[in-house]
Scaffold this active site. Sequence first.
Site, mmCIF file in Angstrom:
data_model
loop_
_atom_site.group_PDB
_atom_site.id
_atom_site.type_symbol
_atom_site.label_atom_id
_atom_site.label_comp_id
_atom_site.label_asym_id
_atom_site.label_seq_id
_atom_site.Cartn_x
_atom_site.Cartn_y
_atom_site.Cartn_z
ATOM 1 N N GLU A 53 38.328 14.428 45.323
ATOM 2 C CA GLU A 53 37.966 14.238 43.909
ATOM 3 C C GLU A 53 36.908 15.272 43.544
ATOM 4 O OE1 GLU A 53 38.869 12.467 41.106
ATOM 5 O OE2 GLU A 53 37.215 13.599 40.245
ATOM 6 N N ASP A 101 37.085 20.657 44.762
ATOM 7 C CA ASP A 101 38.132 21.061 43.824
ATOM 8 C C ASP A 101 39.410 21.337 44.627
ATOM 9 O OD1 ASP A 101 39.852 22.588 42.092
ATOM 10 O OD2 ASP A 101 38.104 22.967 40.837
ATOM 11 N N ASP A 124 45.722 15.197 35.803
ATOM 12 C CA ASP A 124 45.380 15.610 34.440
ATOM 13 C C ASP A 124 46.500 16.499 33.880
ATOM 14 O OD1 ASP A 124 42.987 14.247 34.612
ATOM 15 O OD2 ASP A 124 41.848 15.988 35.278
ATOM 16 N N THR A 171 47.728 2.611 41.100
ATOM 17 C CA THR A 171 46.463 3.298 40.880
ATOM 18 C C THR A 171 45.792 2.670 39.645
ATOM 19 O OG1 THR A 171 47.119 4.998 39.281
ATOM 20 C CG2 THR A 171 47.711 5.398 41.579
ATOM 21 N N LYS A 223 47.796 22.367 27.148
ATOM 22 C CA LYS A 223 47.981 23.720 26.593
ATOM 23 C C LYS A 223 48.734 24.608 27.595
ATOM 24 C CE LYS A 223 44.042 23.683 23.548
ATOM 25 N NZ LYS A 223 42.597 23.571 23.616
ATOM 26 N N ASP A 282 52.582 8.746 33.997
ATOM 27 C CA ASP A 282 53.250 8.144 32.839
ATOM 28 C C ASP A 282 53.470 9.204 31.761
ATOM 29 O OD1 ASP A 282 50.540 8.436 32.040
ATOM 30 O OD2 ASP A 282 50.954 7.061 30.382
ATOM 31 N N GLU A 339 47.778 3.752 36.682
ATOM 32 C CA GLU A 339 49.105 3.107 36.673
ATOM 33 C C GLU A 339 48.995 1.695 36.108
ATOM 34 O OE1 GLU A 339 50.855 3.350 40.497
ATOM 35 O OE2 GLU A 339 52.723 2.369 39.917
HETATM 36 N N1 SAM Z 1 44.534 9.236 40.753
HETATM 37 C C1 SAM Z 1 43.749 8.353 39.927
HETATM 38 C C2 SAM Z 1 44.616 7.324 39.271
HETATM 39 O O1 SAM Z 1 45.843 7.475 39.276
HETATM 40 O O2 SAM Z 1 44.060 6.340 38.750
HETATM 41 C C3 SAM Z 1 42.925 9.147 38.890
HETATM 42 C C4 SAM Z 1 43.708 9.844 37.825
HETATM 43 S S1 SAM Z 1 42.679 10.807 36.729
HETATM 44 C C5 SAM Z 1 43.666 11.023 35.306
HETATM 45 C C6 SAM Z 1 42.759 12.413 37.459
HETATM 46 C C7 SAM Z 1 41.657 12.639 38.477
HETATM 47 O O3 SAM Z 1 41.867 13.879 39.106
HETATM 48 C C8 SAM Z 1 40.260 12.686 37.860
HETATM 49 O O4 SAM Z 1 39.401 11.840 38.564
HETATM 50 C C9 SAM Z 1 39.879 14.155 37.988
HETATM 51 O O5 SAM Z 1 38.481 14.344 38.093
HETATM 52 C C10 SAM Z 1 40.627 14.554 39.228
HETATM 53 N N2 SAM Z 1 40.916 16.000 39.289
HETATM 54 C C11 SAM Z 1 41.443 16.752 38.312
HETATM 55 N N3 SAM Z 1 41.565 18.024 38.707
HETATM 56 C C12 SAM Z 1 41.113 18.073 39.980
HETATM 57 C C13 SAM Z 1 40.974 19.101 40.935
HETATM 58 N N4 SAM Z 1 41.327 20.369 40.630
HETATM 59 N N5 SAM Z 1 40.475 18.816 42.138
HETATM 60 C C14 SAM Z 1 40.105 17.542 42.447
HETATM 61 N N6 SAM Z 1 40.203 16.511 41.582
HETATM 62 C C15 SAM Z 1 40.703 16.766 40.365
#
Ligand code: SAM
Length: 215
Positions: A68, A95, A117, A192, A121, A153, A195
């Site tokens: 994360e 990251d 995420d 999750t 764009k 989703d 989810e």
């Molecule tokens: N997987 C979880 C769930 O399904 O409930 C969280 C989904 S949340 C929309 C996306 C997560 O991915 C966020 O906590 C975000 O900080 C993390 N994230 C996004 N880009 C990332 C990256 N490049 N490296 C690590 N984490 C990332």
Amino acid sequence: MRLRNVTGSDEIIAASKYVVREPETKKGGWKDFFGNTNPIHIEVGMGKGQFLYGMAKENPDINYIGIEKYSTVLLRAIQKMESEEVPNLYFLCEDAKNVTDLFIKDEVDKIYLNFSDPWPKDRHAKRRLPSRQFLERFGQILKKDGTLEFKTDNKALFEFALEELEAAGWEADAVTFDLHKDAEMKKGNIMTEYEEKFSSMGNPIYKYIIHRKNE
Ligand code: SAM
């Protein structure tokens, strides 16, 4: 996912025994770190960790690592571990673009992407975790014949993810456009946080399981 800054989250992360510090020093040595030869499964973009926590409790013979990017989010997963520790689960505050600095070739047996995420764009397409750029990185650490599972989703993101497969040199083992109504694919499904939220609003959940084509 954006949370307001939680004061001191970086300090809490740095002091937590559940978060691996300087994880690049463990590259190639994760089995030694866990002290066994069990398979290693990772979730990239794990959020607050509900999925991994459930998976790790159900599968004590698999080692899980959650990645994360944001310490403020990871903090929530640590709080869960403090109330009930799970020995086969650790977290990295990293990251995903650095994933090849953390694992060697073939070190990871399975990769999960959950509700990544969407980066809507076009110019940000390469930041999407199921993009060909990220699949290239994931392919460098995943065991031959290892699989990657992706749930979302977001229809546009899922369609994008399917379109990326050919160019990235991966192929699908299974695809569903409504996971919760797919008897076969929903077997053993651990929800999750996202989810739970989106399926309770009536959104279908899309999922694929993919592997790299033979080189
Ligand atoms: N997987 C979880 C769930 O399904 O409930 C969280 C989904 S949340 C929309 C996306 C997560 O991915 C966020 O906590 C975000 O900080 C993390 N994230 C996004 N880009 C990332 C990256 N490049 N490296 C690590 N984490 C990332």
